[in-house]
Design an enzyme around this catalytic site. Structure first.
Site, PDB file in Angstrom:
ATOM      1  N   GLN A 155       0.839  -1.191   0.000  1.00  0.00           N
ATOM      2  CA  GLN A 155       0.000   0.000   0.000  1.00  0.00           C
ATOM      3  C   GLN A 155       0.881   1.250   0.000  1.00  0.00           C
ATOM      4  O   GLN A 155       1.653   1.485   0.945  1.00  0.00           O
ATOM      5  CB  GLN A 155      -0.958   0.031   1.195  1.00  0.00           C
ATOM      6  CG  GLN A 155      -2.069   1.059   0.928  1.00  0.00           C
ATOM      7  CD  GLN A 155      -2.901   1.416   2.122  1.00  0.00           C
ATOM      8  OE1 GLN A 155      -2.368   1.616   3.210  1.00  0.00           O
ATOM      9  NE2 GLN A 155      -4.204   1.516   1.936  1.00  0.00           N
ATOM     10  N   TYR A 207      -5.774  10.923   4.270  1.00  0.00           N
ATOM     11  CA  TYR A 207      -4.376  11.211   3.911  1.00  0.00           C
ATOM     12  C   TYR A 207      -4.326  12.012   2.603  1.00  0.00           C
ATOM     13  O   TYR A 207      -5.369  12.478   2.119  1.00  0.00           O
ATOM     14  CB  TYR A 207      -3.568   9.912   3.895  1.00  0.00           C
ATOM     15  CG  TYR A 207      -3.570   9.275   5.274  1.00  0.00           C
ATOM     16  CD1 TYR A 207      -2.948   9.915   6.347  1.00  0.00           C
ATOM     17  CD2 TYR A 207      -4.241   8.092   5.516  1.00  0.00           C
ATOM     18  CE1 TYR A 207      -2.980   9.372   7.626  1.00  0.00           C
ATOM     19  CE2 TYR A 207      -4.280   7.532   6.797  1.00  0.00           C
ATOM     20  CZ  TYR A 207      -3.654   8.187   7.848  1.00  0.00           C
ATOM     21  OH  TYR A 207      -3.690   7.665   9.112  1.00  0.00           O
ATOM     22  N   ARG A 212      -7.630   2.328  -2.717  1.00  0.00           N
ATOM     23  CA  ARG A 212      -8.514   2.284  -1.540  1.00  0.00           C
ATOM     24  C   ARG A 212      -9.152   3.648  -1.326  1.00  0.00           C
ATOM     25  O   ARG A 212      -8.453   4.678  -1.363  1.00  0.00           O
ATOM     26  CB  ARG A 212      -7.724   1.877  -0.296  1.00  0.00           C
ATOM     27  CG  ARG A 212      -8.630   1.360   0.829  1.00  0.00           C
ATOM     28  CD  ARG A 212      -7.807   0.818   1.989  1.00  0.00           C
ATOM     29  NE  ARG A 212      -8.588  -0.088   2.817  1.00  0.00           N
ATOM     30  CZ  ARG A 212      -8.514  -0.153   4.138  1.00  0.00           C
ATOM     31  NH1 ARG A 212      -7.685   0.625   4.803  1.00  0.00           N
ATOM     32  NH2 ARG A 212      -9.240  -1.007   4.810  1.00  0.00           N
ATOM     33  N   GLY A 215      -9.462  -6.618   8.647  1.00  0.00           N
ATOM     34  CA  GLY A 215      -8.317  -5.992   9.289  1.00  0.00           C
ATOM     35  C   GLY A 215      -7.993  -6.649  10.606  1.00  0.00           C
ATOM     36  O   GLY A 215      -7.254  -7.644  10.654  1.00  0.00           O
TER      37      GLY A 215
HETATM   38  C1  8OZ Z   1      -3.790   3.285  12.173  1.00  0.00           C
HETATM   39  C2  8OZ Z   1      -2.762   4.024  12.708  1.00  0.00           C
HETATM   40  C3  8OZ Z   1      -1.995   4.824  11.883  1.00  0.00           C
HETATM   41  C4  8OZ Z   1      -2.272   4.885  10.544  1.00  0.00           C
HETATM   42  C5  8OZ Z   1      -4.968   4.295   8.015  1.00  0.00           C
HETATM   43  C6  8OZ Z   1      -2.607   4.140   7.642  1.00  0.00           C
HETATM   44  O1  8OZ Z   1      -5.908   4.490   8.795  1.00  0.00           O
HETATM   45  C7  8OZ Z   1      -3.594   4.201   8.532  1.00  0.00           C
HETATM   46  C8  8OZ Z   1      -3.311   4.143   9.987  1.00  0.00           C
HETATM   47  C9  8OZ Z   1      -4.084   3.351  10.829  1.00  0.00           C
HETATM   48  O2  8OZ Z   1      -5.161   4.184   6.798  1.00  0.00           O
END
Ligand code: 8OZ
Length: 369
Positions: free
Chosen positions: A104, A185, A232, A321
């Site tokens: 990913q 993000y 995603r 998950g």
């Molecule tokens: C949990 C802690 C830190 C990052 C996401 C990459 O939620 C994460 C993430 C999950 O997509």
């Protein structure tokens, strides 16, 4: 006459683009914060992922495309030769165990802290809007740093970071990549208007807000082939303090544009990531109708829900998950309707083998002491 092959079940093989899956149980990306010096995956990661090779497809933990893409302590990258070598050990172990694995690719954008970034620089984002969110650093949980807006002429460089990370992924032996467009993000920050107030070609209209996603996916697909690329998305998750004023048409158009790129799959988080599936009314079927590739669903699925999702044709695969953290042989347990081990949240993030490579399989549990 219609195709006479029986309809698929959760345990049927599948082909998603160039990816051949032995079953439709997918291991969701899981952040574990166990990378070692140089943000190289832990030496334990090969065993951890190989234990889970019974998944039809493993999606690795979110992995930075560059140094500036990091937002949490000890998450791995895929931009240095040492990281590529570390990932090669993982992909070799998974393939030796008969599994398939994609990495990913992740840029956190505004969800970061200066202490994690090269020379303590500010995080970058579509707009200079700080999230009301925390991240985990060497000093524990802290508020994210105020971001600065990417200049228009910096955006192609970020797209190139995804392209070169995808090239590294193939060099590391991955079967493909999943682009992290979810959970608040960087890509999601461009998509949703809660974080994107740009007035150039990357902000404002839906066409403009989907541009960065499309450019990243196009670059990655050009580099490694569209049949090895998944994306995603999480249209209504509040993760990362992100929202959108009208997500339905935005994500319908995003999916249409991804369809035009011919990618292997879309991985859809339904509802609030790791939480309420029904936080907001949203028509996921309207998205799926716009996409000819494979459709992976995720978020709080149990065995009954997963079987039904495939049996009804609502999805082509289901990603799990937390159950995969605690059950390395999850597909086998689902097949047998066996009990599941319970995951220990205290060992999700950071640490070593405990809570990582030491959860028992059914076979371990039945072995004489
Ligand atoms: C949990 C802690 C830190 C990052 C996401 C990459 O939620 C994460 C993430 C999950 O997509």
């Amino acid at each position: 006459m219609a195709d006479a092959s029986p309809p698929p079940t959760l345990f049927s093989p599948a082909r998603f683009g160039e990816l051949a899956l032995a079953n439709r149980v997918v291991m969701a990306p899981l952040t574990r914060n166990r990378a070692v010096a140089g943000l190289v995956p832990s030496p334990l990661a090969a065993a951890y992922y190989a234990q889970r090779a019974g998944a039809g497809l493993i999606v690795t933990e979110a992995t930075q495309v560059s140094r500036g893409a990091q937002g949490y302590l000890d998450t791995p990258g895929i931009y240095s030769p040492e990281q590529v070598a570390g990932w090669r050990a993982v992909t070799d172990a998974v393939h030796a165990s008969g599994g398939r694995i994609v990495v990913q690719l992740w840029h956190v954008g505004r969800i970061s802290h200066a202490s994690l970034l090269p020379d303590g620089v500010q995080p970058v984002a579509p707009s200079a809007i700080r999230a009301n969110a925390k991240t985990f650093t060497a000093d524990g949980f802290v508020d994210v740093s105020p971001p600065r807006a990417l200049a228009l002429d910096e955006i192609p460089g970020v797209v190139e970071e995804f392209r070169s990370a995808a090239r590294n992924a193939i060099q590391a032996g991955f079967d493909g990549v999943e682009i992290h467009g979810a959970n608040g993000y960087l890509i999601d920050q461009f998509l949703r208007d809660g974080a994107n107030r740009r007035d150039d070609a990357y902000g404002g209209s839906i066409e403009n807000r989907t541009r960065f996603l499309v450019e990243v996916v196009q670059a990655v697909a050009d580099e490694i082939g569209n049949g090895r690329v998944g994306v995603r998305l999480s249209p209504v998750t509040p993760a990362g303090d992100l929202g959108d004023s009208d997500p339905q048409p935005l994500f319908e158009r995003a999916v249409e544009r991804l369809d035009a790129l011919g990618i292997a799959y879309i991985h859809m988080i339904e509802g609030a990531t790791g939480g309420d599936r029904g936080n907001v009314a949203f028509d996921y079927d309207a998205l799926r109708r716009r996409f000819k590739g494979a459709w992976i669903v995720n978020n709080g699925y149990d065995r009954t829900m997963a079987l039904a999702a495939i049996d009804t044709g609502r999805a082509d695969a289901v990603a799990f998950g937390v159950p995969f953290i605690a059950n390395p042989d999850l597909p086998e347990r689902l097949r047998q309707e066996a009990a599941l081990n319970r995951a220990d949240p205290d060992t999700f993030y950071g640490g070593g083998a405990e809570g990582y490579t030491d959860y028992p399989t059914l076979e371990d549990a039945s072995a004489p002491a």
